[in-house]
Design an enzyme around this catalytic site. Structure first.
Site, PDB file in Angstrom:
ATOM      1  N   SER A 413       0.709  -1.126  -0.082  1.00  8.29           N
ATOM      2  CA  SER A 413      -0.142  -0.038   0.024  1.00  8.29           C
ATOM      3  C   SER A 413       0.921   1.171  -0.151  1.00  8.29           C
ATOM      4  O   SER A 413       0.416   2.266  -0.007  1.00  8.29           O
ATOM      5  CB  SER A 413      -0.778  -0.092   1.222  1.00  8.29           C
ATOM      6  OG  SER A 413      -0.408  -0.761   2.048  1.00  8.29           O
ATOM      7  N   HIS A 434      -3.559  -3.323  -5.892  1.00  9.29           N
ATOM      8  CA  HIS A 434      -3.731  -2.983  -4.329  1.00  9.29           C
ATOM      9  C   HIS A 434      -5.324  -3.245  -4.017  1.00  9.29           C
ATOM     10  O   HIS A 434      -6.128  -2.642  -4.431  1.00  9.29           O
ATOM     11  CB  HIS A 434      -3.505  -1.473  -4.288  1.00  9.29           C
ATOM     12  CG  HIS A 434      -3.519  -0.903  -2.732  1.00  9.29           C
ATOM     13  ND1 HIS A 434      -4.004   0.233  -2.606  1.00  9.29           N
ATOM     14  CD2 HIS A 434      -3.104  -1.496  -1.764  1.00  9.29           C
ATOM     15  CE1 HIS A 434      -3.950   0.564  -1.243  1.00  9.29           C
ATOM     16  NE2 HIS A 434      -3.467  -0.399  -0.724  1.00  9.29           N
ATOM     17  N   GLU A 446      -6.773  -0.959  -7.009  1.00 10.59           N
ATOM     18  CA  GLU A 446      -6.103  -0.060  -7.787  1.00 10.59           C
ATOM     19  C   GLU A 446      -5.129  -0.917  -8.612  1.00 10.59           C
ATOM     20  O   GLU A 446      -4.354  -1.554  -7.842  1.00 10.59           O
ATOM     21  CB  GLU A 446      -5.473   0.738  -6.592  1.00 10.59           C
ATOM     22  CG  GLU A 446      -6.300   1.749  -6.039  1.00 10.59           C
ATOM     23  CD  GLU A 446      -5.596   2.650  -5.030  1.00 10.59           C
ATOM     24  OE1 GLU A 446      -5.995   3.982  -5.089  1.00 10.59           O
ATOM     25  OE2 GLU A 446      -4.680   2.541  -4.351  1.00 10.59           O
ATOM     26  N   ASN A 484      -5.902   5.787  -0.537  1.00 10.78           N
ATOM     27  CA  ASN A 484      -5.242   6.017   0.678  1.00 10.78           C
ATOM     28  C   ASN A 484      -4.849   7.726   0.675  1.00 10.78           C
ATOM     29  O   ASN A 484      -4.724   8.205   1.750  1.00 10.78           O
ATOM     30  CB  ASN A 484      -4.115   5.222   1.130  1.00 10.78           C
ATOM     31  CG  ASN A 484      -4.585   3.837   1.355  1.00 10.78           C
ATOM     32  OD1 ASN A 484      -5.871   3.440   1.724  1.00 10.78           O
ATOM     33  ND2 ASN A 484      -3.748   2.683   1.583  1.00 10.78           N
TER      34      ASN A 484
HETATM   35  P1  NAI Z   1      -0.163  -9.071   7.812  1.00 13.64           P
HETATM   36  O1  NAI Z   1       0.937  -8.988   8.694  1.00 13.64           O
HETATM   37  O2  NAI Z   1      -1.500  -9.589   8.350  1.00 13.64           O
HETATM   38  O3  NAI Z   1       0.302 -10.558   7.129  1.00 13.64           O
HETATM   39  C1  NAI Z   1       1.549 -10.684   6.419  1.00 13.64           C
HETATM   40  C2  NAI Z   1       1.711 -12.410   6.182  1.00 13.64           C
HETATM   41  O4  NAI Z   1       2.970 -12.668   5.436  1.00 13.64           O
HETATM   42  C3  NAI Z   1       1.945 -12.815   7.620  1.00 13.64           C
HETATM   43  O5  NAI Z   1       1.171 -14.181   7.809  1.00 13.64           O
HETATM   44  C4  NAI Z   1       3.327 -13.506   7.350  1.00 13.64           C
HETATM   45  O6  NAI Z   1       3.557 -14.686   8.389  1.00 13.64           O
HETATM   46  C5  NAI Z   1       3.526 -13.557   6.165  1.00 13.64           C
HETATM   47  N1  NAI Z   1       4.929 -13.423   5.507  1.00 13.64           N
HETATM   48  C6  NAI Z   1       5.708 -12.509   5.896  1.00 13.64           C
HETATM   49  N2  NAI Z   1       6.987 -12.564   5.397  1.00 13.64           N
HETATM   50  C7  NAI Z   1       6.733 -13.824   4.443  1.00 13.64           C
HETATM   51  C8  NAI Z   1       7.634 -14.350   3.453  1.00 13.64           C
HETATM   52  N3  NAI Z   1       8.869 -13.894   3.209  1.00 13.64           N
HETATM   53  N4  NAI Z   1       7.175 -15.631   2.794  1.00 13.64           N
HETATM   54  C9  NAI Z   1       6.014 -15.962   3.130  1.00 13.64           C
HETATM   55  N5  NAI Z   1       5.200 -15.443   4.115  1.00 13.64           N
HETATM   56  C10 NAI Z   1       5.624 -14.094   4.595  1.00 13.64           C
HETATM   57  O7  NAI Z   1      -0.046  -8.236   6.612  1.00 13.64           O
HETATM   58  P2  NAI Z   1      -1.390  -7.504   6.035  1.00 13.64           P
HETATM   59  O8  NAI Z   1      -2.039  -6.612   6.720  1.00 13.64           O
HETATM   60  O9  NAI Z   1      -1.921  -8.817   5.147  1.00 13.64           O
HETATM   61  O10 NAI Z   1      -0.539  -6.890   4.827  1.00 13.64           O
HETATM   62  C11 NAI Z   1       0.250  -7.382   3.551  1.00 13.64           C
HETATM   63  C12 NAI Z   1       0.481  -6.456   2.686  1.00 13.64           C
HETATM   64  O11 NAI Z   1      -0.953  -5.901   2.040  1.00 13.64           O
HETATM   65  C13 NAI Z   1       1.297  -5.421   2.821  1.00 13.64           C
HETATM   66  O12 NAI Z   1       2.108  -4.899   1.796  1.00 13.64           O
HETATM   67  C14 NAI Z   1       0.248  -4.108   3.084  1.00 13.64           C
HETATM   68  O13 NAI Z   1       0.612  -2.978   2.823  1.00 13.64           O
HETATM   69  C15 NAI Z   1      -0.690  -4.577   2.113  1.00 13.64           C
HETATM   70  N6  NAI Z   1      -1.975  -3.959   2.484  1.00 13.64           N
HETATM   71  C16 NAI Z   1      -2.780  -4.097   3.807  1.00 13.64           C
HETATM   72  C17 NAI Z   1      -3.944  -3.680   3.968  1.00 13.64           C
HETATM   73  C18 NAI Z   1      -4.559  -3.751   5.143  1.00 13.64           C
HETATM   74  O14 NAI Z   1      -5.645  -3.210   5.452  1.00 13.64           O
HETATM   75  N7  NAI Z   1      -4.052  -4.561   6.179  1.00 13.64           N
HETATM   76  C19 NAI Z   1      -4.684  -3.120   2.729  1.00 13.64           C
HETATM   77  C20 NAI Z   1      -3.882  -3.230   1.630  1.00 13.64           C
HETATM   78  C21 NAI Z   1      -2.746  -3.575   1.246  1.00 13.64           C
END
Ligand code: NAI
Length: 681
Positions: A413, A434, A446, A484
């Site tokens: 994001s 996105h 997006e 955002n």
């Molecule tokens: P999260 O922290 O809930 O999930 C991340 C997951 O990735 C975790 O389960 C972790 O174990 C796993 N992980 C981390 N490194 C890894 C690797 N090298 N290999 C495999 N698995 C791995 O994060 P979330 O909130 O889902 O965000 C993920 C992405 O989405 C980020 O880039 C964030 O900016 C983006 N995003 C988040 C939004 C939100 O509302 N949370 C909305 C839109 C985009």
């Protein structure tokens, strides 16, 4: 035997004194009732009504359904309410001719049978629906700020009863074939292969038409009508503001007055040229435009591999498998995969109901701790932690594993695509997809274009997005992209207002009264204050947004919002915020500060070319955040306020509250703010 008549959208065949009329609107994916289609239908009816026939069958040649409704594109050409009412009257006349045929008529319904399409079916003697989940019947007109206009509001109550009819018209919800049969909306449901035989059987037997039982019609009895009306109106007031959304109130009023077809047409005429309908129709058409844009090219994707099974990755994987894609899901934590499988099961059970369908969806979603799916994937979406180095490391590793033609996508994001692309030998295959949280509810995606992203990568990303029934909006890779970035100043201003001592309930109520689905303070708590803080910090450098102390302090204390039970609000165990009563307030100064910051940021996005035109801002903010749909989006609202007025209000606020309100230079360049892709009336 086919019958000769000079029409382009209908096909007519005759056998055994029965006419089978097939609608196949030329050059379109779906059948809509344009004036031409209705005029041709009228001529056909004129030709057959005096013939000694056994019956008429009406069906559609389109794979995706019967008829989606009136042709919404024509709404935009209507200049006044008289013309709009005349359009409704013309449709009523044709359908009355259909209803008055001296022989029985049958509508054979599959897929979408909506709005004017259902009204056509209601004018038939019988309705037979194909029995599957793809068949959906409904009157969704209120969603476009109008109500049925081809006599649907008059024909429906006697058929299925008053309360059921009002429910369909007031909510705009659709029902399946099975539910339609239970309601009495259709006479029979059969599998595809029996449709035509069933129609012939109905014509041969010519049974009595279905009618609602007397108790289903009881609410229309004179002494019950008024109390029922008042009750329903009270309920409606809790859901919709009549100043913003007048259509459902008109539906109720027509029912209270046992209105005639003519009254229905006149009421529709007024609604159709009103502000709400104009704006809802324009947003609807903009959404359709995004879909069309995505359908231009094939995506060539059968297998999706998602990396990261957190909040976003899990939901993206669950959703894509739900929409028919084969999905492998990888995470370094096995528990994250187990959680996702459990969540998926709950979701599919709720949505799909049938055990076979649930099982098929579960089979499409493959937990893949070892990342074996990478080699087979046509698209890889990365949704791991928001850290540029970690993401770059991941892309470097996977580039050597994935197939040469595989598309690579990131759900980041905030990290510029160019920064992530550095890790790749071929950065042209990297695109941003996105998604918004929660994926199952937020329609927008997006499509982020980095400097090196190729056109074909963008085309495939758009096409995939449409294939999973989301709306792809092109944005340029820049901090916060569109949604955002425009939302953040609004959230920050709300926190600044709270810091100044204005009760958070008052701030949120001002926003919901304005038409936002949720107030900004509650929205920040729901998204998570840690996420808000990280986005705010990311935008603070490039956009000069200052982060309120209250936000920083809350995150330091571990008050992260709804997920931790406390943020700006305190949440009870079931996740509901505790409200304190607020009294004696005026919304105007609060709303002015909240909304003008948003509009100012949107203007900056246009000036910088983050999106191409004001319509993109509108469609993005309505489908990405729920921005008051009746206003048609921020830029359409800005147009209504007037650029000069906005600039002078911003200057006044800048003097009072500081330079964050300085009007963006785009306000002085009206060419930036008034270019529209969909013609505006
Ligand atoms: P999260 O922290 O809930 O999930 C991340 C997951 O990735 C975790 O389960 C972790 O174990 C796993 N992980 C981390 N490194 C890894 C690797 N090298 N290999 C495999 N698995 C791995 O994060 P979330 O909130 O889902 O965000 C993920 C992405 O989405 C980020 O880039 C964030 O900016 C983006 N995003 C988040 C939004 C939100 O509302 N949370 C909305 C839109 C985009």
């Amino acid at each position: 035997m086919s019958v000769d008549i000079d029409v382009v959208n209908w096909r007519m065949e005759e056998a055994d004194e029965t006419i089978v009329l097939t609608l196949d609107v030329a050059g379109q994916r779906a059948n809509a009732l344009s004036s031409t289609v209705l005029e041709e239908f009228d001529r056909i009816l004129g030709q057959i009504e005096s013939r000694p026939l056994q019956g008429l069958v009406i069906r559609s040649a389109k794979v995706n359904g019967f008829i989606v409704g009136a042709d919404v594109n024509e709404f935009q050409k209507i200049v006044d309410s008289t013309q709009a009412a005349a359009l409704a009257r013309a449709g009523q006349t044709v359908f009355n001719r259909l209803a008055g045929l001296p022989f029985p008529s049958v509508a054979l319904i599959h897929g979408n049978c909506l709005g004017g399409g259902l009204e056509l079916a209601l004018a038939c003697t019988y309705r037979i629906a194909r029995e599957d989940e793809a068949t959906r019947l409904g009157l969704p007109e209120v969603r476009l700020g109008i109500h049925p206009g081809f006599a649907g509001s008059v024909r429906l109550p006697p058929l299925i009863g008053d309360l059921a009819a009002l429910d369909l018209m007031l909510t705009g919800r659709t029902v399946s074939a099975r539910q339609a049969f239970a309601l009495g909306l259709v006479d029979e449901t059969v599998p595809e292969r029996h449709l035509l035989n069933a129609a012939h059987a109905f014509i041969a037997r010519h049974p009595h038409r279905r009618r609602a039982t007397w108790w289903k019609r009881a609410p229309s009895w004179p002494f019950l009508r008024q109390p029922v009306f008042r009750l329903l109106q009270r309920q409606l007031h809790k859901k919709a503001n009549p100043d913003h959304y007048p259509a459902p109130y008109r539906v109720l009023d027509l029912w209270r007055r046992a209105a005639s077809q003519e009254e229905e047409a006149l009421s529709l005429g007024e609604l159709l040229v009103g502000r709400t309908s104009r704006n809802l129709v324009s947003i609807f058409l903009l959404g359709e435009e995004l879909k069309r844009n995505g359908r231009r090219n094939p995506h060539g994707i059968a297998h999706l591999h998602v990396i990261g099974a957190g909040t976003m990755g899990a939901d993206i994987a669950i959703w894509a498998a739900f929409k028919g894609f084969r999905v492998s899901l990888q995470d370094q934590q096995p528990e994250a995969l187990a959680r996702t499988v459990k969540k998926a099961y709950g979701f599919y059970r709720k949505k799909l109901k049938k055990p076979v369908a649930i099982q098929n969806a579960m089979d499409r979603l493959m937990p893949d701790a070892g990342g074996n799916g990478l080699r087979r994937a046509d698209l890889v979406i990365e949704a791991i932690v928001e850290n540029a180095d970690v993401k770059r490391g991941l892309f470097r590793t996977i580039e050597s594993i994935v197939r040469p033609g595989a598309l690579l996508a990131t759900n980041t994001s905030s990290i510029p695509l160019e920064v992530l692309g550095e890790a790749l030998k071929d950065p042209s295959r990297l695109v941003g997809l996105h998604f918004f949280n929660p994926v199952a509810q937020m329609q927008l995606v997006e499509i982020v274009r980095g400097k090196q992203t190729s056109d074909s990568a963008l085309e495939r990303a758009r096409a995939f997005t449409v294939a999973i029934e989301r709306l792809p909006l092109d944005v340029r890779s820049s901090p916060g992209f569109l949604v955002n970035r425009v939302l953040m100043p609004y959230l920050i201003e709300a926190m600044t207002l709270a810091q100044e001592g204005i009760p958070i309930e008052q701030i949120d109520q001002a926003a919901t009264r304005f038409g936002m689905p949720m107030g900004p303070v509650l929205l920040a708590d729901t998204v998570g204050l840690d996420i808000c803080l990280s986005v705010a910090e990311m935008l603070s450098g490039p956009l000069g947004i200052s982060v309120p102390d209250r936000l920083r302090e809350a995150v330091e204390r571990g008050d992260l919002g709804k997920k931790s039970g406390r943020g700006f609000y305190v949440f009870d165990r079931s996740g509901r915020p505790r409200h304190r009563a607020v009294r004696g307030h005026t919304d105007t100064p609060v709303i002015e500060r909240l909304i003008l910051r948003m509009l100012n940021e949107a203007a900056a996005c246009l000036r910088e070319g983050v999106v191409d035109d004001p319509d993109s801002v509108d469609v993005g903010m309505v489908f990405g955040t729920g921005f008051a749909p009746y206003l048609g989006g921020p830029m359409r609202y800005a147009e209504a306020l007037g650029e000069v007025g906005i600039a002078s209000s911003l200057r006044r606020l800048a003097q009072e509250y500081g330079p964050r309100f300085e009007p963006d230079e785009a306000w002085a360049r009206s060419d930036l703010l008034t270019h529209h892709t969909v013609p505006r009336s």
